[in-house]
Design a protein around this motif. Structure first.
Motif, short mmCIF file in Angstrom:
data_model
loop_
_atom_site.label_atom_id
_atom_site.label_comp_id
_atom_site.label_asym_id
_atom_site.label_seq_id
_atom_site.Cartn_x
_atom_site.Cartn_y
_atom_site.Cartn_z
N UNK A 187 1.08 -1.23 0.50
CA UNK A 187 0.01 -0.45 0.07
C UNK A 187 1.24 1.12 0.47
N UNK A 188 2.07 0.92 0.63
CA UNK A 188 2.84 2.40 0.69
C UNK A 188 3.32 2.75 -0.45
N UNK A 189 3.81 1.77 -0.77
CA UNK A 189 4.36 1.54 -2.27
C UNK A 189 3.59 1.89 -3.37
N UNK A 190 2.57 1.01 -3.01
CA UNK A 190 1.91 2.05 -4.61
C UNK A 190 1.14 3.07 -4.67
N UNK A 191 0.78 3.59 -3.20
CA UNK A 191 -0.16 4.63 -3.07
C UNK A 191 0.53 5.71 -2.50
N UNK A 192 2.17 5.48 -2.55
CA UNK A 192 2.81 6.74 -1.80
C UNK A 192 2.45 7.17 -0.40
N UNK A 193 1.68 6.48 0.28
CA UNK A 193 1.66 6.41 1.54
C UNK A 193 2.51 6.01 2.20
N UNK A 194 3.30 6.97 3.58
CA UNK A 194 3.89 6.38 4.92
C UNK A 194 3.13 4.90 5.11
N UNK A 195 4.09 3.44 5.51
CA UNK A 195 3.46 2.72 6.37
C UNK A 195 2.69 3.02 7.56
N UNK A 196 2.83 3.68 8.22
CA UNK A 196 2.08 3.79 8.92
C UNK A 196 0.70 4.19 8.91
N UNK A 197 0.09 4.46 7.42
CA UNK A 197 -1.05 5.25 7.61
C UNK A 197 -1.56 4.37 6.08
N UNK A 198 -1.06 2.72 6.23
CA UNK A 198 -1.46 1.74 5.31
C UNK A 198 -2.64 1.54 5.74
N UNK A 199 -3.43 1.55 6.66
CA UNK A 199 -4.21 0.40 6.78
C UNK A 199 -4.28 -0.81 7.89
N UNK A 200 -5.32 -1.20 8.44
CA UNK A 200 -5.05 -1.88 8.97
C UNK A 200 -4.82 -3.32 8.89
N UNK A 201 -4.09 -4.71 9.49
CA UNK A 201 -3.87 -5.72 8.86
C UNK A 201 -4.72 -6.41 9.41
N UNK A 202 -5.05 -7.60 8.64
CA UNK A 202 -6.09 -8.22 8.46
C UNK A 202 -5.44 -10.05 8.76
N UNK A 203 -6.33 -10.84 9.11
CA UNK A 203 -5.72 -12.07 8.75
C UNK A 203 -4.75 -12.88 7.79
N UNK A 204 -3.49 -13.46 8.21
CA UNK A 204 -3.31 -14.51 6.82
C UNK A 204 -3.25 -15.79 7.01
N UNK A 205 -3.27 -16.63 5.89
CA UNK A 205 -2.96 -17.90 6.50
C UNK A 205 -0.66 -18.15 6.63
#
Length: 410
Positions: free
Chosen positions: A304-322
């Motif tokens: 999200x940070x790479x593709x949207x030019x945002x700081x990682x702290x602003x990239x949104x909450x994480x969900x669960x993953x296997x």
């Protein structure tokens, strides 16, 4: 028979690539290692520039709490004739590593096979799950443990989703160092059992992966504790860079065009980039391979940070993953990871949970039993367009962790 690393590297005693052979002033492996004194190295804050001596046991900057990188060490790659006589472990690159091989700790880590990928021309898989503890994390853990032993450390702590903790615990056991490992309460039972088998004290933490890291950080702030972190300790990346050194040899003195790497805390991305830069600086490769970092779609702050030019702290909450090994919502070295990928003209992509499951199953049916996290790169590669397999245009991905460690995905 393989030669010891304190022997001269060729008939003229010249191990370094590009050195003149014979005559006065030639350099032996011992000379190179003698020059790599820990006394000349410091940890430097990437944010404010403050330096700390290694024996301060600092894991972050004392002023701004920024991450620290290693300064005062220059890697040198031995020449081909020297490498040809050395044992097939990561310690064959002794001159390029900031600590000498720890005879009582090493378990022969490194030297993993490179195999053609199933039904994909020009794609290769590096089998890093065939390491002593079952994951690529052994590359970094052995260097961190070697450093801890040389500093006289008595107790170390680590935090992990499982694999890094297992690697640190194993090498701590061989070094005779007391080890506590903090893991999320949801960590696979097999990984927890492995930690305990090595004699580590396992501290399971409720909440997110970030909660686990925070608990370990509190313990690590004790001035007598060595934080054996695969994220904060830069010696770890000097271990994971050997992944690229091995590829350089396996491709006969060059690198593939694209490195596809999993990205959570970025230990392999940053190590691979470091190794590529060191090879380029020594003119052993003509340019940097493209790095494609892969995240699970449900936990993709870097993408999200790479593709949207945002700081990682602003990239949104994480969900669960296997893919538990890369379920990192706020990587401490996020800016460095993004910068490394950009420097190679690469990209950060995501894969959905059904695609991770399908890739995991496909690898197993090809005889490659890995954990779900190790399948994310193969999942990403399935979306790559088919193209002719030309020299210099190959794609390589690691198989990072053994399937014996994790519960198979539902």
């Amino acid at each position: 028979m393989y030669e010891d690393l304190d022997a001269t590297s060729n008939s003229s005693g010249t191990p370094v690539c590009g050195s003149e052979q014979g005559g006065e002033g030639t350099m032996t492996t011992s000379d190179v290692l003698a020059g790599a004194s820990l006394d000349s190295m410091v940890l430097k804050c990437v944010t404010c520039g403050r330096t700390h001596a290694l024996d301060e046991l600092r894991w972050r900057c004392g002023d701004c709490r920024g991450v620290l990188d290693l300064e005062g060490f220059t890697a040198v790659m031995a020449n081909a004739s020297a490498l040809a006589r050395r044992r097939p472990s990561l310690w064959r690159y002794a001159e390029a590593l900031p600590v000498p091989e720890p005879a009582g700790i090493t378990m022969g880590e490194g030297g993993t096979p490179l195999v053609p990928a199933p039904a994909k021309r020009g794609v290769f898989l590096k089998m890093d799950y065939l390491m002593p503890t079952g994951s690529f994390k052994d590359r970094g853990a052995v260097l961190v443990a070697a450093l801890a032993e040389r500093l006289g450390v008595r107790r170390m702590v680590a935090d992990s989703s499982g694999n890094a903790g297992a690697a640190i615990a194993a090498y701590a056991a061989r070094a005779g160092i007391v080890c506590d490992v903090y893991v999320p309460a949801t960590t696979s039972a097999g990984k927890v059992a492995q930690l305990r088998a090595y004699g580590a004290t396992v501290r399971q933490v409720d909440g997110t992966r970030e909660d686990t890291a925070a608990a370990a950080a509190l313990d690590a702030d004790d001035p007598d504790v060595f934080y054996a972190s695969h994220v904060y300790n830069p010696f770890f990346f000097h271990g994971t860079k050997t992944y690229v050194f091995e590829l350089w040899e396996q491709f006969d003195g060059r690198l593939p065009g694209t490195l596809v790497l999993p990205a959570g805390n970025g230990t392999l991305v940053l190590g691979a980039y470091l190794g590529c830069r060191e090879l380029l600086d020594q003119r052993l490769i003509d340019g940097l391979p493209r790095i494609v970092a892969v995240q699970a779609e449900n936990c993709a702050p870097l993408a999200h940070a790479f593709n949207r030019g945002r700081a990682v702290s602003q990239a949104g909450a994480a969900g669960g993953t296997i893919a538990e090994g890369i379920a990192i919502a706020r990587p401490a070295r996020a800016e460095q990871i993004v910068a490394a990928v950009r420097a190679t003209q690469g990209e950060i992509v995501t894969v959905a949970e059904p695609h991770i499951r399908a890739a995991h199953s496909a690898l197993a049916r090809a005889g490659l039993h890995v954990e779900p996290t190790a399948a994310v790169c193969w999942a990403a590669i399935q979306a790559f367009p088919e193209r002719p397999a030309e020299a210099g245009d190959e794609i390589v991905a690691p198989l990072c962790g053994s399937g014996l460690k994790s519960k198979p995905p539902a």
